[in-house]
Design an enzyme around this catalytic site. Structure first.
Site, PDB file in Angstrom:
ATOM      1  N   VAL A 151     -24.448 -21.574  26.367  1.00 42.51           N
ATOM      2  CA  VAL A 151     -25.839 -22.013  26.440  1.00 42.51           C
ATOM      3  C   VAL A 151     -26.413 -22.243  25.041  1.00 42.51           C
ATOM      4  CG1 VAL A 151     -28.144 -21.447  27.279  1.00 42.51           C
ATOM      5  CG2 VAL A 151     -26.144 -20.773  28.622  1.00 42.51           C
ATOM      6  N   LYS A 159     -30.502 -13.182  33.202  1.00 39.35           N
ATOM      7  CA  LYS A 159     -30.904 -12.746  34.561  1.00 39.35           C
ATOM      8  C   LYS A 159     -30.716 -11.248  34.758  1.00 39.35           C
ATOM      9  CE  LYS A 159     -27.359 -15.207  35.026  1.00 39.35           C
ATOM     10  NZ  LYS A 159     -26.276 -16.108  35.258  1.00 39.35           N
ATOM     11  N   GLU A 186     -37.179 -19.258  32.394  1.00 38.88           N
ATOM     12  CA  GLU A 186     -36.831 -20.269  33.412  1.00 38.88           C
ATOM     13  C   GLU A 186     -35.318 -20.329  33.673  1.00 38.88           C
ATOM     14  OE1 GLU A 186     -39.069 -22.745  35.193  1.00 38.88           O
ATOM     15  OE2 GLU A 186     -37.199 -22.381  36.233  1.00 38.88           O
ATOM     16  N   VAL A 221     -32.814 -18.106  36.423  1.00 37.88           N
ATOM     17  CA  VAL A 221     -32.536 -18.357  37.851  1.00 37.88           C
ATOM     18  C   VAL A 221     -32.214 -19.832  38.048  1.00 37.88           C
ATOM     19  CG1 VAL A 221     -33.426 -18.240  40.202  1.00 37.88           C
ATOM     20  CG2 VAL A 221     -34.184 -16.571  38.522  1.00 37.88           C
ATOM     21  N   ILE A 252     -32.368 -25.899  37.199  1.00 39.13           N
ATOM     22  CA  ILE A 252     -33.392 -26.242  38.208  1.00 39.13           C
ATOM     23  C   ILE A 252     -34.720 -25.585  37.834  1.00 39.13           C
ATOM     24  CG2 ILE A 252     -34.048 -26.109  40.646  1.00 39.13           C
ATOM     25  CD1 ILE A 252     -31.103 -25.835  41.346  1.00 39.13           C
ATOM     26  N   GLY A 309     -13.072 -23.450  35.674  1.00 40.73           N
ATOM     27  CA  GLY A 309     -14.061 -22.812  34.796  1.00 40.73           C
ATOM     28  C   GLY A 309     -15.347 -22.432  35.519  1.00 40.73           C
ATOM     29  N   GLU A 366     -15.316 -16.690  36.514  1.00 39.68           N
ATOM     30  CA  GLU A 366     -14.785 -15.888  35.409  1.00 39.68           C
ATOM     31  C   GLU A 366     -13.412 -15.332  35.806  1.00 39.68           C
ATOM     32  OE1 GLU A 366     -16.618 -15.031  32.602  1.00 39.68           O
ATOM     33  OE2 GLU A 366     -18.395 -16.144  33.242  1.00 39.68           O
ATOM     34  N   ASP A 382     -24.576 -11.412  40.974  1.00 41.57           N
ATOM     35  CA  ASP A 382     -25.282 -12.441  40.194  1.00 41.57           C
ATOM     36  C   ASP A 382     -26.446 -13.001  41.017  1.00 41.57           C
ATOM     37  OD1 ASP A 382     -25.180 -14.733  37.983  1.00 41.57           O
ATOM     38  OD2 ASP A 382     -25.258 -15.719  39.937  1.00 41.57           O
ATOM     39  N   LYS A 409     -30.826 -12.793  40.588  1.00 47.55           N
ATOM     40  CA  LYS A 409     -31.724 -13.950  40.719  1.00 47.55           C
ATOM     41  C   LYS A 409     -32.723 -13.720  41.845  1.00 47.55           C
ATOM     42  CE  LYS A 409     -28.117 -16.913  38.864  1.00 47.55           C
ATOM     43  NZ  LYS A 409     -26.921 -17.688  39.204  1.00 47.55           N
TER      44      LYS A 409
HETATM   45  N1  LIG Z   1     -23.375 -20.184  31.108  1.00 45.88           N
HETATM   46  C1  LIG Z   1     -24.205 -20.506  32.085  1.00 45.88           C
HETATM   47  O1  LIG Z   1     -23.964 -21.432  32.851  1.00 45.88           O
HETATM   48  C2  LIG Z   1     -25.497 -19.757  32.261  1.00 45.88           C
HETATM   49  C3  LIG Z   1     -26.395 -20.144  33.270  1.00 45.88           C
HETATM   50  C4  LIG Z   1     -27.611 -19.457  33.412  1.00 45.88           C
HETATM   51  C5  LIG Z   1     -27.889 -18.388  32.590  1.00 45.88           C
HETATM   52  N2  LIG Z   1     -26.971 -18.015  31.637  1.00 45.88           N
HETATM   53  C6  LIG Z   1     -27.298 -16.861  30.804  1.00 45.88           C
HETATM   54  O2  LIG Z   1     -27.344 -17.262  29.432  1.00 45.88           O
HETATM   55  C7  LIG Z   1     -26.884 -16.182  28.634  1.00 45.88           C
HETATM   56  C8  LIG Z   1     -25.735 -16.689  27.736  1.00 45.88           C
HETATM   57  O3  LIG Z   1     -24.673 -17.140  28.542  1.00 45.88           O
HETATM   58  P1  LIG Z   1     -23.428 -17.919  27.881  1.00 45.88           P
HETATM   59  O4  LIG Z   1     -22.635 -18.457  29.013  1.00 45.88           O
HETATM   60  O5  LIG Z   1     -23.888 -18.841  26.820  1.00 45.88           O
HETATM   61  O6  LIG Z   1     -22.633 -16.687  27.216  1.00 45.88           O
HETATM   62  P2  LIG Z   1     -21.440 -16.763  26.158  1.00 45.88           P
HETATM   63  O7  LIG Z   1     -20.809 -18.109  26.162  1.00 45.88           O
HETATM   64  O8  LIG Z   1     -20.598 -15.564  26.410  1.00 45.88           O
HETATM   65  O9  LIG Z   1     -22.176 -16.603  24.734  1.00 45.88           O
HETATM   66  C9  LIG Z   1     -22.688 -15.357  24.298  1.00 45.88           C
HETATM   67  C10 LIG Z   1     -23.032 -15.510  22.831  1.00 45.88           C
HETATM   68  O10 LIG Z   1     -23.610 -14.294  22.378  1.00 45.88           O
HETATM   69  C11 LIG Z   1     -22.976 -13.900  21.156  1.00 45.88           C
HETATM   70  N3  LIG Z   1     -23.046 -12.438  21.071  1.00 45.88           N
HETATM   71  C12 LIG Z   1     -22.474 -11.514  21.890  1.00 45.88           C
HETATM   72  N4  LIG Z   1     -22.806 -10.266  21.508  1.00 45.88           N
HETATM   73  C13 LIG Z   1     -23.596 -10.407  20.419  1.00 45.88           C
HETATM   74  C14 LIG Z   1     -24.242  -9.490  19.547  1.00 45.88           C
HETATM   75  N5  LIG Z   1     -24.133  -8.173  19.742  1.00 45.88           N
HETATM   76  N6  LIG Z   1     -24.976  -9.975  18.526  1.00 45.88           N
HETATM   77  C15 LIG Z   1     -25.073 -11.312  18.308  1.00 45.88           C
HETATM   78  N7  LIG Z   1     -24.490 -12.231  19.112  1.00 45.88           N
HETATM   79  C16 LIG Z   1     -23.752 -11.775  20.129  1.00 45.88           C
HETATM   80  C17 LIG Z   1     -21.577 -14.444  21.223  1.00 45.88           C
HETATM   81  O11 LIG Z   1     -21.051 -14.573  19.920  1.00 45.88           O
HETATM   82  P3  LIG Z   1     -19.577 -15.220  19.658  1.00 45.88           P
HETATM   83  O12 LIG Z   1     -19.711 -16.668  20.028  1.00 45.88           O
HETATM   84  O13 LIG Z   1     -19.331 -15.007  18.229  1.00 45.88           O
HETATM   85  O14 LIG Z   1     -18.647 -14.464  20.562  1.00 45.88           O
HETATM   86  C18 LIG Z   1     -21.824 -15.782  21.926  1.00 45.88           C
HETATM   87  O15 LIG Z   1     -22.159 -16.756  20.969  1.00 45.88           O
HETATM   88  C19 LIG Z   1     -26.514 -15.045  29.604  1.00 45.88           C
HETATM   89  O16 LIG Z   1     -27.619 -14.194  29.757  1.00 45.88           O
HETATM   90  C20 LIG Z   1     -26.245 -15.774  30.891  1.00 45.88           C
HETATM   91  O17 LIG Z   1     -26.453 -14.971  32.037  1.00 45.88           O
HETATM   92  C21 LIG Z   1     -25.803 -18.668  31.446  1.00 45.88           C
END
Ligand SMILES: NC(=O)c1ccc[n+]([C@@H]2O[C@H](COP(=O)([O-])OP(=O)(O)OC[C@H]3O[C@@H](n4cnc5c(N)ncnc54)[C@H](OP(=O)(O)O)[C@@H]3O)[C@@H](O)[C@H]2O)c1
Length: 433
Positions: free
Chosen positions: A16, A107, A131, A134, A138, A189, A192, A203, A207
Site C-alpha cells: 500500500v 483494520k 477509509e 474496510v 471502495i 497472490g 497469504e 479479516d 471490517k
Molecule cells: N495490501 C492490501 O491489499 C491492503 C488492503 C487494505 C488494507 N491494507 C492494510 O494496509 C496496511 C499495509 O498493508 P501492506 O499490504 O502494504 O503491508 P506490507 O506490504 O507488509 O508492508 C508493510 C510495510 O511496513 C514496514 N514495516 C513493518 N514493520 C515496521 C516497523 N516496525 N517500522 C517501520 N516500518 C515497518 C515494512 O517495511 P519493509 O518493506 O522494509 O519490510 C513494509 O514496508 C495493513 O494495515 C493492511 O491491513 C492492506
C-alpha cells in the site's frame, strides 16, 4: 504547516505504501489542485531501508526510526500503512498527541482500539481517517459517515474479503475443492502463505466491527463479532446451494435491532437474485439498507496496493484540506456503548444437510424434533444413497438458539447418522433484520 507544501511522514512502504508513493508522484498536479497545496512524501519508515522499491523517493528519505517521524516538527501529516497493533498503535497515538492528522488503513488496529484512538484524535483536535481499513478501494466509511449522516442505517451486509470470495467463486463455478481453490488463490497472490485470517473470517470480522462502529455510532470491537469462516464449506454445500437457487458467500453483517447491535461474519446461502450473489472472484461489495435511502450497493476492489492507496490518498487530500482550513473534519466522536445482541438471539432461515438411515418413520422422528423446538421447515428434499438417505432442509426463520437445540436433539435421534452442514440462508433485501 512548515511551508506551502504539506509534508507527509509515511510509515510503511510495502504494497500500500509504495502504491501511495507512486500515486502521489503520478497524480501530483491533480492532488495539488484538489488539496489546494502540493503534497510531498518527505520521510518514510520501513524495516529494511536497503530493500529495492518501485518508488521515486530518494534513499535518504528512508529510515527505520518511525518514532522520530511522528514527532518531527517538519512533518504535517502521518500515514500509517505498517499494519498490526504494535508499533502502529503507539506511533499513531504519538502522532495525534503531537497534533498531526493521521490516515491509516489498519483494520486490525481500528477494530481493536478504534474508540480510544478516535477519542485521542478528538482531544488533539486532528483528523484520524481510516477509509482504507474496510473494503480497500471502495468508498464506504465516508458515505456512511457523511452522505448518510442524516439517515438511520438498519443493516449493512458485505462481501469484504476478496480471498474467500475468490475461493467460493472457484468452488461454485468450476467445481474446485476448497483446497484446490485456496492453492490457486495463493498462487495468484490473493491469499497469504498462512491464510488463517482470511479463511477463518478474522479479516472480515475486523471490517464488520469497524462498519458497525461507523454505521451505528457505537463502540463495537472485534471481540463483539460472532465469527465463522469457510473452511467447513464442502462440495455438497456448494452443489446443494446451486440446486436450490443459491450461492454460498462469506458475509459480514452489522444490524441494529431494538437498540442493540448485532455483528457477525459467517458463510451464508444467498439467493441468486440477491445483488450480493453477483459479486464474483476477488471483488468486494457492501449493501447498505437505510430507513430513508432504501438499498445502496457499493462494489469494487477490496484489496490490492492501487485500490487501497486510492482510498488512503482520498483521506490524505481530505486531511490536507482540513489542515489548510485550520481545523479537522468529522472525526468519529460521541460513540456510545450499545448492547451487543448475542448470536443465539439472532434469527434467520437455515439450510441443513444430514445423512440418515432410509427406513420408515425416520422423517416423522426428525420432523418431530424440529417441531418440538419451534423450528418450522420450509422445504425438504431427499436424495437416496443406498441404505442411507441425504436430507436437505430449509427452515423458515428461526432463532439461532432454537436451531442449535434442534441440532443437539437430532444428534440423539438414532437414524440420524450425521448432520453435515448448517448454513444461514439470507433473506431478500429489505426483509426484516
Ligand atoms: N495490501 C492490501 O491489499 C491492503 C488492503 C487494505 C488494507 N491494507 C492494510 O494496509 C496496511 C499495509 O498493508 P501492506 O499490504 O502494504 O503491508 P506490507 O506490504 O507488509 O508492508 C508493510 C510495510 O511496513 C514496514 N514495516 C513493518 N514493520 C515496521 C516497523 N516496525 N517500522 C517501520 N516500518 C515497518 C515494512 O517495511 P519493509 O518493506 O522494509 O519490510 C513494509 O514496508 C495493513 O494495515 C493492511 O491491513 C492492506
Amino acid at each position: 504547516m512548515s511551508d506551502a507544501t504539506v509534508h507527509v511522514g509515511l510509515l510503511g512502504c510495502g504494497n500500500v505504501g509504495a502504491a501511495l508513493a507512486r500515486l502521489v508522484d503520478e497524480h501530483a498536479d491533480l492532488i495539488t489542485s484538489r488539496a489546494g497545496v502540493p503534497i510531498e512524501i518527505t520521510r518514510v519508515a520501513v524495516q529494511d531501508p536497503t530493500r529495492r522499491r518501485d518508488v521515486k523517493l530518494a534513499p535518504e528519505r528512508f529510515t527505520t526510526d518511525a518514532a522520530a517521524i511522528v514527532t518531527d516538527p517538519d512533518i504535517d501529516v502521518v500515514v500509517e500503512v505498517i499494519g498490526g497493533v504494535e508499533p502502529a498503535r503507539s506511533l499513531i497515538t504519538a502522532a495525534l498527541a503531537a497534533g498531526k492528522p493521521v490516515i491509516t488503513g489498519n483494520k486490525e488496529l481500528i477494530a481493536k482500539h478504534g474508540p480510544e484512538l478516535f477519542e485521542a484524535a478528538a482531544a488533539a483536535g486532528v483528523d484520524l481517517l481510516f477509509e482504507a481499513s474496510v473494503a480497500g478501494g471502495i468508498p464506504l466509511i465516508r458515505p456512511l459517515r457523511e452522505s448518510l449522516a442524516g439517515d438511520r442505517i438498519k443493516r449493512v451486509t458485505g462481501i469484504v474479503n476478496g480471498t474467500t470470495n475468490y475461493i467460493l467463486t472457484r468452488m461454485t463455478e468450476e467445481g474446485s475443492s476448497f483446497a484446490e481453490a485456496l492453492a490457486d488463490a495463493q498462487a495468484l497472490g490473493y491469499a497469504e502463505a498462512d491464510p488463517t485470517a482470511d479463511v477463518e473470517g478474522h479479516d472480515a470480522a475486523a471490517k464488520a466491527a469497524i462498519i458497525a462502529t461507523v454505521a451505528f455510532g457505537a463502540r463495537v470491537r472485534l471481540d463483539d463479532v460472532h465469527t465463522e469462516g469457510i473452511t467447513g464449506i464442502t462440495d455438497d454445500d456448494i452443489a446443494s446451494a446451486r440446486l436450490l437457487g443459491y450461492v454460498v458467500k462469506l458475509l459480514a453483517v452489522a444490524e441494529e435491532l431494538d437498540g442493540a447491535v448485532a455483528v457477525r461474519v459467517h458463510p451464508a446461502m444467498v439467493p441468486l437474485h440477491h445483488p450480493l450473489a453477483a459479486v464474483r472472484d476477488s471483488f468486494n461489495a457492501v449493501l447498505i439498507e437505510g430507513e430513508a435511502v432504501g438499498e445502496l450497493m457499493l462494489y469494487g476492489r477490496g484489496a490490492g496496493g492501487g485500490p487501497t492507496a486510492s482510498a488512503v490518498l482520498g483521506d490524505l487530500v481530505d486531511a490536507v484540506r482540513n489542515l489548510a482550513a485550520g481545523g479537522k473534519g468529522a472525526t468519529l466522536t460521541g460513540l456510545v456503548d450499545r448492547p451487543i445482541r448475542p448470536i443465539g438471539d439472532s434469527e434467520s432461515q437455515f439450510y441443513l444437510f444430514m445423512e440418515v438411515a432410509d427406513r420408515p418413520g425416520v422423517l416423522a422422528a426428525i420432523a418431530g424434533e424440529f417441531g418440538r423446538h419451534g423450528v418450522s421447515i420450509q422445504s425438504m428434499e431427499q436424495r437416496g444413497l443406498g441404505a442411507d438417505a441425504r436430507l436437505v432442509f430449509i427452515t423458515h426463520r428461526a432463532r439461532e438458539e432454537d436451531l442449535r437445540a434442534t441440532l443437539a436433539a437430532l444428534g440423539e435421534v438414532d437414524p440420524v447418522h450425521r448432520v453435515g452442514s448448517v448454513l444461514r440462508v439470507t433473506g431478500d433485501v429489505g426483509s426484516e433484520p
